[in-house]
Write a protein that holds these residues in place. Structure first.
Motif, PDB file in Angstrom:
ATOM      1  N   ILE A   1       4.471   1.894  -5.809  1.00  0.00           N
ATOM      2  CA  ILE A   1       5.065   2.321  -3.861  1.00  0.00           C
ATOM      3  C   ILE A   1       4.470   1.396  -3.120  1.00  0.00           C
ATOM      4  O   ILE A   1       4.533   1.181  -1.837  1.00  0.00           O
ATOM      5  CB  ILE A   1       5.198   3.041  -3.922  1.00  0.00           C
ATOM      6  CG1 ILE A   1       6.212   3.482  -3.141  1.00  0.00           C
ATOM      7  CG2 ILE A   1       5.389   4.305  -3.989  1.00  0.00           C
ATOM      8  CD1 ILE A   1       7.748   1.992  -2.443  1.00  0.00           C
ATOM      9  N   LYS A   2       2.791   1.975  -3.439  1.00  0.00           N
ATOM     10  CA  LYS A   2       1.746   1.175  -2.738  1.00  0.00           C
ATOM     11  C   LYS A   2       1.654  -0.064  -2.122  1.00  0.00           C
ATOM     12  O   LYS A   2       1.101   0.002  -0.869  1.00  0.00           O
ATOM     13  CB  LYS A   2       0.108   2.106  -3.596  1.00  0.00           C
ATOM     14  CG  LYS A   2      -0.698   2.291  -2.284  1.00  0.00           C
ATOM     15  CD  LYS A   2      -2.049   2.978  -3.604  1.00  0.00           C
ATOM     16  CE  LYS A   2      -3.174   2.550  -2.052  1.00  0.00           C
ATOM     17  NZ  LYS A   2      -4.283   3.175  -3.591  1.00  0.00           N
ATOM     18  N   ARG A   3       2.159  -0.666  -3.006  1.00  0.00           N
ATOM     19  CA  ARG A   3       1.959  -1.644  -2.412  1.00  0.00           C
ATOM     20  C   ARG A   3       3.199  -2.471  -1.441  1.00  0.00           C
ATOM     21  O   ARG A   3       3.259  -3.848  -1.146  1.00  0.00           O
ATOM     22  CB  ARG A   3       2.158  -3.020  -4.163  1.00  0.00           C
ATOM     23  CG  ARG A   3       0.884  -2.981  -4.550  1.00  0.00           C
ATOM     24  CD  ARG A   3      -0.399  -3.176  -4.665  1.00  0.00           C
ATOM     25  NE  ARG A   3      -0.527  -4.965  -3.966  1.00  0.00           N
ATOM     26  CZ  ARG A   3      -1.702  -5.621  -3.935  1.00  0.00           C
ATOM     27  NH1 ARG A   3      -2.156  -4.789  -3.873  1.00  0.00           N
ATOM     28  NH2 ARG A   3      -1.230  -6.643  -3.590  1.00  0.00           N
ATOM     29  N   LEU A   4       4.341  -1.587  -1.678  1.00  0.00           N
ATOM     30  CA  LEU A   4       4.968  -1.637  -0.371  1.00  0.00           C
ATOM     31  C   LEU A   4       5.347  -1.512   0.711  1.00  0.00           C
ATOM     32  O   LEU A   4       6.235  -1.656   1.515  1.00  0.00           O
ATOM     33  CB  LEU A   4       6.495  -1.627  -1.400  1.00  0.00           C
ATOM     34  CG  LEU A   4       7.208  -2.026  -2.728  1.00  0.00           C
ATOM     35  CD1 LEU A   4       8.017  -1.728  -3.613  1.00  0.00           C
ATOM     36  CD2 LEU A   4       6.832  -3.296  -2.615  1.00  0.00           C
ATOM     37  N   VAL A   5       4.664  -0.414   0.577  1.00  0.00           N
ATOM     38  CA  VAL A   5       5.317   0.519   2.214  1.00  0.00           C
ATOM     39  C   VAL A   5       3.912   0.584   3.074  1.00  0.00           C
ATOM     40  O   VAL A   5       3.174  -0.435   2.758  1.00  0.00           O
ATOM     41  CB  VAL A   5       4.372   1.739   1.616  1.00  0.00           C
ATOM     42  CG1 VAL A   5       3.237   1.951   1.229  1.00  0.00           C
ATOM     43  CG2 VAL A   5       4.335   3.178   3.058  1.00  0.00           C
TER      44      VAL A   5
ATOM     45  N   ASN B   1      -2.148   3.243  -6.619  1.00  0.00           N
ATOM     46  CA  ASN B   1      -0.468   2.369  -7.474  1.00  0.00           C
ATOM     47  C   ASN B   1       0.012   2.639  -8.584  1.00  0.00           C
ATOM     48  O   ASN B   1       1.344   2.051  -8.830  1.00  0.00           O
ATOM     49  CB  ASN B   1      -1.265   0.712  -7.533  1.00  0.00           C
ATOM     50  CG  ASN B   1      -0.178  -0.500  -7.712  1.00  0.00           C
ATOM     51  OD1 ASN B   1       0.611  -0.426  -6.484  1.00  0.00           O
ATOM     52  ND2 ASN B   1       0.053  -1.072  -8.154  1.00  0.00           N
ATOM     53  N   GLU B   2      -0.630   3.474  -9.280  1.00  0.00           N
ATOM     54  CA  GLU B   2      -0.038   3.627 -10.717  1.00  0.00           C
ATOM     55  C   GLU B   2       0.212   5.573 -11.222  1.00  0.00           C
ATOM     56  O   GLU B   2       0.714   5.489 -11.678  1.00  0.00           O
ATOM     57  CB  GLU B   2      -1.133   2.322 -11.665  1.00  0.00           C
ATOM     58  CG  GLU B   2      -0.099   2.602 -12.840  1.00  0.00           C
ATOM     59  CD  GLU B   2      -1.160   1.951 -14.787  1.00  0.00           C
ATOM     60  OE1 GLU B   2      -2.487   1.701 -13.989  1.00  0.00           O
ATOM     61  OE2 GLU B   2      -0.314   1.362 -15.226  1.00  0.00           O
ATOM     62  N   SER B   3      -1.157   5.482 -10.333  1.00  0.00           N
ATOM     63  CA  SER B   3      -1.000   7.369 -11.087  1.00  0.00           C
ATOM     64  C   SER B   3      -1.470   7.928  -9.686  1.00  0.00           C
ATOM     65  O   SER B   3      -2.246   6.995  -8.951  1.00  0.00           O
ATOM     66  CB  SER B   3      -2.070   6.805 -11.808  1.00  0.00           C
ATOM     67  OG  SER B   3      -3.067   7.036 -11.855  1.00  0.00           O
ATOM     68  N   CYS B   4      -1.602   8.868  -9.729  1.00  0.00           N
ATOM     69  CA  CYS B   4      -2.176   9.748  -8.321  1.00  0.00           C
ATOM     70  C   CYS B   4      -3.076  10.975  -9.333  1.00  0.00           C
ATOM     71  O   CYS B   4      -2.780  11.667 -10.117  1.00  0.00           O
ATOM     72  CB  CYS B   4      -1.201  10.321  -7.864  1.00  0.00           C
ATOM     73  SG  CYS B   4       0.407   9.533  -7.182  1.00  0.00           S
TER      74      CYS B   4
ATOM     75  N   GLY C   1      -9.306  -0.904  -9.132  1.00  0.00           N
ATOM     76  CA  GLY C   1      -8.060  -0.267  -9.272  1.00  0.00           C
ATOM     77  C   GLY C   1      -6.836  -0.801 -10.007  1.00  0.00           C
ATOM     78  O   GLY C   1      -7.526  -1.880  -9.793  1.00  0.00           O
ATOM     79  N   HIS C   2      -5.974  -0.829  -9.696  1.00  0.00           N
ATOM     80  CA  HIS C   2      -4.897  -1.378 -10.523  1.00  0.00           C
ATOM     81  C   HIS C   2      -4.690  -2.329  -9.792  1.00  0.00           C
ATOM     82  O   HIS C   2      -4.433  -3.267 -10.819  1.00  0.00           O
ATOM     83  CB  HIS C   2      -3.683   0.124 -10.959  1.00  0.00           C
ATOM     84  CG  HIS C   2      -2.664  -0.656 -11.462  1.00  0.00           C
ATOM     85  ND1 HIS C   2      -1.184  -0.909 -10.767  1.00  0.00           N
ATOM     86  CD2 HIS C   2      -2.320  -0.978 -13.019  1.00  0.00           C
ATOM     87  CE1 HIS C   2      -0.705  -1.079 -11.401  1.00  0.00           C
ATOM     88  NE2 HIS C   2      -1.977  -1.614 -12.595  1.00  0.00           N
ATOM     89  N   ALA C   3      -4.669  -2.549  -8.421  1.00  0.00           N
ATOM     90  CA  ALA C   3      -4.172  -3.861  -8.598  1.00  0.00           C
ATOM     91  C   ALA C   3      -4.661  -5.170  -6.972  1.00  0.00           C
ATOM     92  O   ALA C   3      -4.574  -5.652  -6.790  1.00  0.00           O
ATOM     93  CB  ALA C   3      -2.810  -3.407  -7.069  1.00  0.00           C
TER      94      ALA C   3
ATOM     95  N   ARG D   1       1.427   4.108   9.138  1.00  0.00           N
ATOM     96  CA  ARG D   1       1.806   4.956  10.117  1.00  0.00           C
ATOM     97  C   ARG D   1       2.669   5.255   9.025  1.00  0.00           C
ATOM     98  O   ARG D   1       3.410   6.481   8.788  1.00  0.00           O
ATOM     99  CB  ARG D   1       2.226   3.963  11.082  1.00  0.00           C
ATOM    100  CG  ARG D   1       1.476   4.275  12.425  1.00  0.00           C
ATOM    101  CD  ARG D   1       1.722   3.921  13.478  1.00  0.00           C
ATOM    102  NE  ARG D   1       0.644   3.630  14.616  1.00  0.00           N
ATOM    103  CZ  ARG D   1       0.613   4.066  15.933  1.00  0.00           C
ATOM    104  NH1 ARG D   1       1.532   6.077  15.417  1.00  0.00           N
ATOM    105  NH2 ARG D   1       0.048   4.077  16.475  1.00  0.00           N
ATOM    106  N   ALA D   2       2.779   4.993   8.160  1.00  0.00           N
ATOM    107  CA  ALA D   2       3.878   4.257   7.465  1.00  0.00           C
ATOM    108  C   ALA D   2       3.423   5.435   5.874  1.00  0.00           C
ATOM    109  O   ALA D   2       4.567   6.567   5.551  1.00  0.00           O
ATOM    110  CB  ALA D   2       3.818   3.429   6.634  1.00  0.00           C
ATOM    111  N   VAL D   3       2.287   5.891   5.822  1.00  0.00           N
ATOM    112  CA  VAL D   3       1.738   6.900   5.087  1.00  0.00           C
ATOM    113  C   VAL D   3       1.806   8.051   5.578  1.00  0.00           C
ATOM    114  O   VAL D   3       2.417   8.963   4.976  1.00  0.00           O
ATOM    115  CB  VAL D   3       0.077   6.869   4.660  1.00  0.00           C
ATOM    116  CG1 VAL D   3      -0.632   7.902   3.376  1.00  0.00           C
ATOM    117  CG2 VAL D   3       0.402   5.319   3.648  1.00  0.00           C
ATOM    118  N   LEU D   4       1.804   7.989   6.589  1.00  0.00           N
ATOM    119  CA  LEU D   4       1.378   9.149   8.005  1.00  0.00           C
ATOM    120  C   LEU D   4       3.156   9.637   7.721  1.00  0.00           C
ATOM    121  O   LEU D   4       3.069  10.751   7.868  1.00  0.00           O
ATOM    122  CB  LEU D   4       0.843   9.619   9.376  1.00  0.00           C
ATOM    123  CG  LEU D   4      -0.310   9.312   9.543  1.00  0.00           C
ATOM    124  CD1 LEU D   4      -0.476   8.920  11.112  1.00  0.00           C
ATOM    125  CD2 LEU D   4      -0.779  10.350   9.031  1.00  0.00           C
ATOM    126  N   ASP D   5       4.141   8.781   7.693  1.00  0.00           N
ATOM    127  CA  ASP D   5       5.552   9.476   7.842  1.00  0.00           C
ATOM    128  C   ASP D   5       5.941   9.905   6.828  1.00  0.00           C
ATOM    129  O   ASP D   5       6.574  10.689   6.418  1.00  0.00           O
ATOM    130  CB  ASP D   5       6.211   8.658   8.345  1.00  0.00           C
ATOM    131  CG  ASP D   5       6.608   7.735   9.577  1.00  0.00           C
ATOM    132  OD1 ASP D   5       5.646   8.316  11.005  1.00  0.00           O
ATOM    133  OD2 ASP D   5       5.946   6.533   9.903  1.00  0.00           O
TER     134      ASP D   5
END
Length: 410
Positions: free
Chosen positions: A67-71, A10-13, A202-204, A154-158
């Motif tokens: 962005i992980k919270r929105l997708v 959510n915050e870093s990768c 985690g962060h969220a 599916r959004a992650v795959l897209d």
């Protein structure tokens, strides 16, 4: 053929690659192991990762994060509505009922879907991996939370497809952690099952996994989670505390300035980290708002007191995981704690009281998911040879995965 694992937080990768000698975490252009999951849109160009985070203070309304919270979530989702209230950029409902992000880019108003923003983040991680490997990166494994719905997956795959990636598997983050833990264990029993509880704060969000280990075998017994319990909730509590304090003492309302909110949020996050190792911590910000310098002091006891509503929710996922696994506390042989939010002493105290043993930190709290994803990618890759290690899911969990949370393999 690339063997890469991506942990998109959510915050870093974090990016991890498998080599003949083991798993390595890849350094980004700034020689850091973590890359912020941030995209900043400017007048002439966009900045992704560390550059985007560095530009966020000067351009908060055009800097997209978390962005992980929105997708993959509907705009009407109550949790999404709560998340939007704390975001500095504008999010509105699109014609399909999903959120649209509004930013000023290249001198004009633009709209992006969360999937497009996630694709930008993944493309930057892909570039980092390719620079390290000196080869094209296509095949990979991407870590996702266990609570992601079919639409979110599916959004992650897209997003991965847009970024030019081909995920061999979307891998549960807690399963990746368990795999990274068990793969290199040489003392696993032949017959008796070793039960380990993995707690990822985690962060969220908070995720709990109960796994059973035997020699060359990992069986996921149970999963549970709280989608809105993480390190950022403690930051938010500190933010509200000092926002009210500064309104009374300095007559300033930080809610009226997006930049002041970001600066106070960043200061509260640092304050939380200081309180993890010290009984008290001070907060000092120069020219926070209206050219006023602000100061504050808080003790750990006061911090835990204002955070009591959050701490009360920690036990629920733990209890649910044990019930689902059909185990008691006495059947758990070890407890592993990971995640950036797990450094709060009050959480460790709750875990110690619940499991009646001190949680262990034998794994890197931030890198274990990426390492596990890279290992899974190596297992699935036909060109990479790894030791025999079977990953299975209990029958009850398998039914849930098939009906609600399908794991995609291409």
């Amino acid at each position: 053929m690339s063997v890469v694992g991506f942990d998109v937080g959510n915050e870093s990768c974090i990016v991890a690659v498998a080599r003949q000698r083991g798993i390595d975490v890849v350094l980004n252009d700034e020689s850091k192991r973590e890359t912020p999951a941030v995209v900043c849109f400017g007048e002439k160009q966009r900045f992704i990762g560390t550059a985007g985070a560095a530009s966020s203070m000067m351009n908060p309304k055009n800097t997209v994060s978390q962005i992980k919270r929105l997708v993959g979530r509907k705009f009407s989702d109550p949790e999404l509505q709560r998340d939007i209230q704390s975001l500095p950029f504008k999010v509105a409902e699109g014609p399909d009922g999903f959120p649209l992000i509004h930013v000023n880019y290249l001198g004009e108003q633009r709209t992006f879907t969360p999937t497009q923003i996630l694709a930008m983040v993944l493309s930057d991680l892909k570039r980092i991996a390719e620079k390290n490997l000196h080869a094209a990166v296509v095949d990979c494994c991407i870590g996702i939370p266990v609570y992601f719905t079919d639409v979110q997956r599916r959004a992650v795959l897209d997003a991965a497809t847009i970024a030019g990636l081909r995920p061999l598997q979307l891998f549960h983050e807690t399963t990746a952690t368990a795999l990274a833990y068990g793969m290199y264990k040489t003392d696993l029993p032949e017959n008796d099952q070793l039960n380990v509880a993995f707690v990822d704060v985690g962060h969220a969000s908070m995720q709990v996994c109960v796994a059973g280990f035997k020699k060359g075998q990992l069986k996921i017994l149970a999963h549970s989670y709280d989608r809105s319990l993480g390190g950022r909730d403690f930051d938010e509590m500190l933010f509200k505390h000092f926002a009210a304090k500064f309104r009374d003492e300095y007559k300033i309302d930080v809610y009226q300035s997006a930049r002041a909110c970001l600066r106070l949020c960043a200061a509260c996050e640092k304050l939380k980290k200081v309180l993890s190792a010290n009984p008290e911590a001070s907060l000092n910000i120069e020219c926070l708002m209206d050219e006023k310098d602000v100061r504050g002091l808080i003790k750990r006891e006061e911090f835990e007191q204002i955070s009591a509503p959050i701490l009360e929710r920690v036990k629920r996922p733990l209890e649910k995981a044990l019930v689902e696994a059909g185990l008691s506390v006495e059947n758990i042989h070890s407890v592993e704690v990971v995640g950036s939010g797990s450094r709060v002493p009050a959480i460790i105290r709750i875990l110690t009281e619940f499991f009646r043993r001190e949680p262990r930190r034998t794994m890197n709290a931030s890198e274990c998911v990426a390492r596990g994803c890279s290992l899974q990618c190596a297992i699935l890759s036909p060109t990479f040879k790894v030791r025999e290690f079977q990953v299975s899911i209990s029958p009850l969990r398998l039914i849930e995965v098939r009906t609600k949370f399908v794991i995609f393999r291409l």
